[in-house]
Design an enzyme around this catalytic site. Structure first.
Site, PDB file in Angstrom:
ATOM      1  N   ARG A  24       5.274   1.888  10.355  1.00 23.48           N
ATOM      2  CA  ARG A  24       5.417   3.049   9.586  1.00 23.48           C
ATOM      3  C   ARG A  24       6.185   3.986  10.052  1.00 23.48           C
ATOM      4  O   ARG A  24       5.903   4.577  11.091  1.00 23.48           O
ATOM      5  CB  ARG A  24       3.747   3.606   9.544  1.00 23.48           C
ATOM      6  CG  ARG A  24       2.697   2.682   9.040  1.00 23.48           C
ATOM      7  CD  ARG A  24       1.569   3.356   8.471  1.00 23.48           C
ATOM      8  NE  ARG A  24       0.541   2.353   7.991  1.00 23.48           N
ATOM      9  CZ  ARG A  24      -0.686   2.574   8.154  1.00 23.48           C
ATOM     10  NH1 ARG A  24      -1.239   3.735   8.457  1.00 23.48           N
ATOM     11  NH2 ARG A  24      -1.755   1.767   7.483  1.00 23.48           N
ATOM     12  N   ASP A  59     -14.222   7.420   5.150  1.00 21.89           N
ATOM     13  CA  ASP A  59     -13.471   7.009   6.591  1.00 21.89           C
ATOM     14  C   ASP A  59     -14.532   6.972   7.633  1.00 21.89           C
ATOM     15  O   ASP A  59     -15.389   7.892   7.850  1.00 21.89           O
ATOM     16  CB  ASP A  59     -12.581   8.323   6.948  1.00 21.89           C
ATOM     17  CG  ASP A  59     -11.285   8.194   6.230  1.00 21.89           C
ATOM     18  OD1 ASP A  59     -10.998   7.033   5.639  1.00 21.89           O
ATOM     19  OD2 ASP A  59     -10.395   9.121   5.997  1.00 21.89           O
ATOM     20  N   ASP A 115       1.073  -1.094   0.096  1.00 21.03           N
ATOM     21  CA  ASP A 115      -0.013  -0.088   0.152  1.00 21.03           C
ATOM     22  C   ASP A 115       0.886   1.170  -0.049  1.00 21.03           C
ATOM     23  O   ASP A 115       1.756   1.476   0.643  1.00 21.03           O
ATOM     24  CB  ASP A 115      -0.967  -0.033   1.301  1.00 21.03           C
ATOM     25  CG  ASP A 115      -1.824   1.186   1.414  1.00 21.03           C
ATOM     26  OD1 ASP A 115      -1.736   2.019   0.462  1.00 21.03           O
ATOM     27  OD2 ASP A 115      -2.524   1.163   2.386  1.00 21.03           O
ATOM     28  N   SER A 165     -10.668   3.319   7.474  1.00 21.19           N
ATOM     29  CA  SER A 165     -10.605   3.691   6.084  1.00 21.19           C
ATOM     30  C   SER A 165     -11.053   2.630   5.250  1.00 21.19           C
ATOM     31  O   SER A 165     -10.499   1.560   5.331  1.00 21.19           O
ATOM     32  CB  SER A 165      -9.061   4.155   6.003  1.00 21.19           C
ATOM     33  OG  SER A 165      -8.914   4.337   4.304  1.00 21.19           O
ATOM     34  N   GLN A 185      -4.332  -3.490  12.514  1.00 17.51           N
ATOM     35  CA  GLN A 185      -5.638  -3.494  11.914  1.00 17.51           C
ATOM     36  C   GLN A 185      -6.362  -4.754  11.888  1.00 17.51           C
ATOM     37  O   GLN A 185      -5.622  -5.613  11.531  1.00 17.51           O
ATOM     38  CB  GLN A 185      -5.637  -2.840  10.625  1.00 17.51           C
ATOM     39  CG  GLN A 185      -5.025  -1.194  10.715  1.00 17.51           C
ATOM     40  CD  GLN A 185      -5.203  -0.497   9.373  1.00 17.51           C
ATOM     41  OE1 GLN A 185      -5.077   0.631   9.307  1.00 17.51           O
ATOM     42  NE2 GLN A 185      -5.267  -1.407   8.273  1.00 17.51           N
ATOM     43  N   GLU A 223     -10.233   8.861  13.751  1.00 20.30           N
ATOM     44  CA  GLU A 223     -10.604   8.073  12.685  1.00 20.30           C
ATOM     45  C   GLU A 223     -10.423   6.400  13.087  1.00 20.30           C
ATOM     46  O   GLU A 223      -9.181   6.008  13.670  1.00 20.30           O
ATOM     47  CB  GLU A 223      -9.586   8.366  11.590  1.00 20.30           C
ATOM     48  CG  GLU A 223      -9.645   7.473  10.316  1.00 20.30           C
ATOM     49  CD  GLU A 223      -8.641   7.599   9.196  1.00 20.30           C
ATOM     50  OE1 GLU A 223      -8.126   6.341   8.654  1.00 20.30           O
ATOM     51  OE2 GLU A 223      -8.446   8.640   8.946  1.00 20.30           O
TER      52      GLU A 223
END
Length: 345
Positions: free
Chosen positions: A111, A246, A57, A262, A126, A259
């Site tokens: 990340r 979102d 991604d 997504s 996630q 959030e």
């Protein structure tokens, strides 16, 4: 730390032992509800993929993946996944999943370019999910229906947590409000995208913000989205572009929008080519994933990611994601958090 949100008079309502038990409760209950609600089969996912296949991604297109050479493959480069948006679609084809069924998995990512604060960590976990749809399902109505089913699973989980820990009070509204990013811009033209999210979430409590990735009437994007997984350029039944969005909630502990997910209907051949052209990324057409899609080897799908630590954070009323997951934080942030009553794991 300038990026640290410091809620006044914050006090953790669960001790560390109760917190760990609560995390287990939420993860077990929510994923069972999600898989039942959307008819998803659990699969095992990779932590890393080979570089150059177009599977990883790209997020907003600027984040650098963590990479390393593989000795037994002649030092070919592998990349730690950012998410599994494209890998899941390949897996749907491999498992021959039929329409109205799908898969979910535990996605763990690193990340390295993330800006660390109460909500953002170097470590991302996630529930990544993906379901096969038909051509007729590529509609805004279908997207909204799936959002409502996911939100129902979140509400059921909140109810269980509050029944288990009476010191926690439910705060999520019964219904989720839908709004397009263009409508939001017109409502609050003088606010930044983040300020607009805060305003609409404070008003409704829970919002699905539609249309992330394409330019709005002011010539700017609400937020970035890679051009080769979510479909953000197809004009839907409401006359606005975007079949993605979102899930956002108003989080009273931090007094800001938050959030949780997504997600979106994924690109078909036409929208893939259109979005690659818009972003000037036509060279990606030659990559493995993109060739599979362009040669009709992949099913149409809808999918997304739901933050595990983030869901646990809001349902356990925590002020920092580091109270939920073990990660690396600046020493100054750890000191400040300890002083503020939010000890980081």
């Amino acid at each position: 730390m300038s990026k640290l949100i410091k809620p006044l008079d914050y006090k953790a309502l669960l001790d560390m032992k109760q917190t760990e038990q609560g995390i287990k409760l939420i993860k077990e209950f929510f994923q069972a509800n999600l898989s039942t609600e959307l008819r998803l089969r659990r699969v095992t996912a990779p932590l890393f993929v080979l570089k150059g296949l177009g599977i990883n991604d790209d997020l907003n297109g600027v984040e650098r993946p963590v990479s390393f050479p593989i000795k037994d493959l002649g030092d070919k480069e592998a990349e730690v996944v950012h998410s599994l948006a494209k890998w899941k679609r390949l897996t749907l084809a491999e498992y021959d999943i039929q329409p109205d069924y799908g898969i979910y998995t535990d996605m763990n990512a690193i990340r390295a370019d993330e800006e660390l604060d109460n909500l953002h960590s170097l470590y991302v976990d996630q529930w990544d999910w993906e379901a096969v749809i038909t051509k007729e399902d590529r509609t805004l109505a279908h997207l909204k229906n799936v959002v409502e089913r996911i939100y129902s699973a979140i509400l059921r989980t909140e109810y269980l947590v509050c029944e288990t820990y009476p010191q926690l009070e439910a705060f999520l509204p019964r219904k989720i409000h839908f709004i397009h990013s263009e409508e939001l811009l017109r409502m609050y033209p003088d606010l930044t995208p983040k300020e607009r999210e805060d305003a609409i979430c404070k008003k409704y409590g829970a919002v699905f913000l539609i249309g992330i990735g394409g330019k709005l009437s002011d010539g700017k994007k609400h937020d970035g989205r890679a051009p080769d997984y979510d479909d953000w350029s197809t004009v839907a039944e409401d006359g606005k572009a975007g079949l993605n969005g979102d899930i956002l909630i108003w989080y009273p502990v931090l007094e800001r929008s938050f959030e949780l997910s997504s997600m979106g209907i994924r690109v078909d051949k036409e929208s893939l080519l259109r979005q690659l052209k818009i972003e000037g990324k036509e060279e990606r057409e030659r990559l493995y994933f993109h060739q599979q899609l362009l040669n009709d080897k992949l099913p149409l799908s809808i999918g997304g990611g739901i933050g595990q630590s983030r869901l646990c954070m809001i349902l356990l009323h925590k002020a920092h994601i580091g109270e939920i997951q073990a990660s690396i934080w600046p020493d100054e942030m750890r000191r400040e958090c300890a002083e503020l009553g939010m000890p980081l794991i």
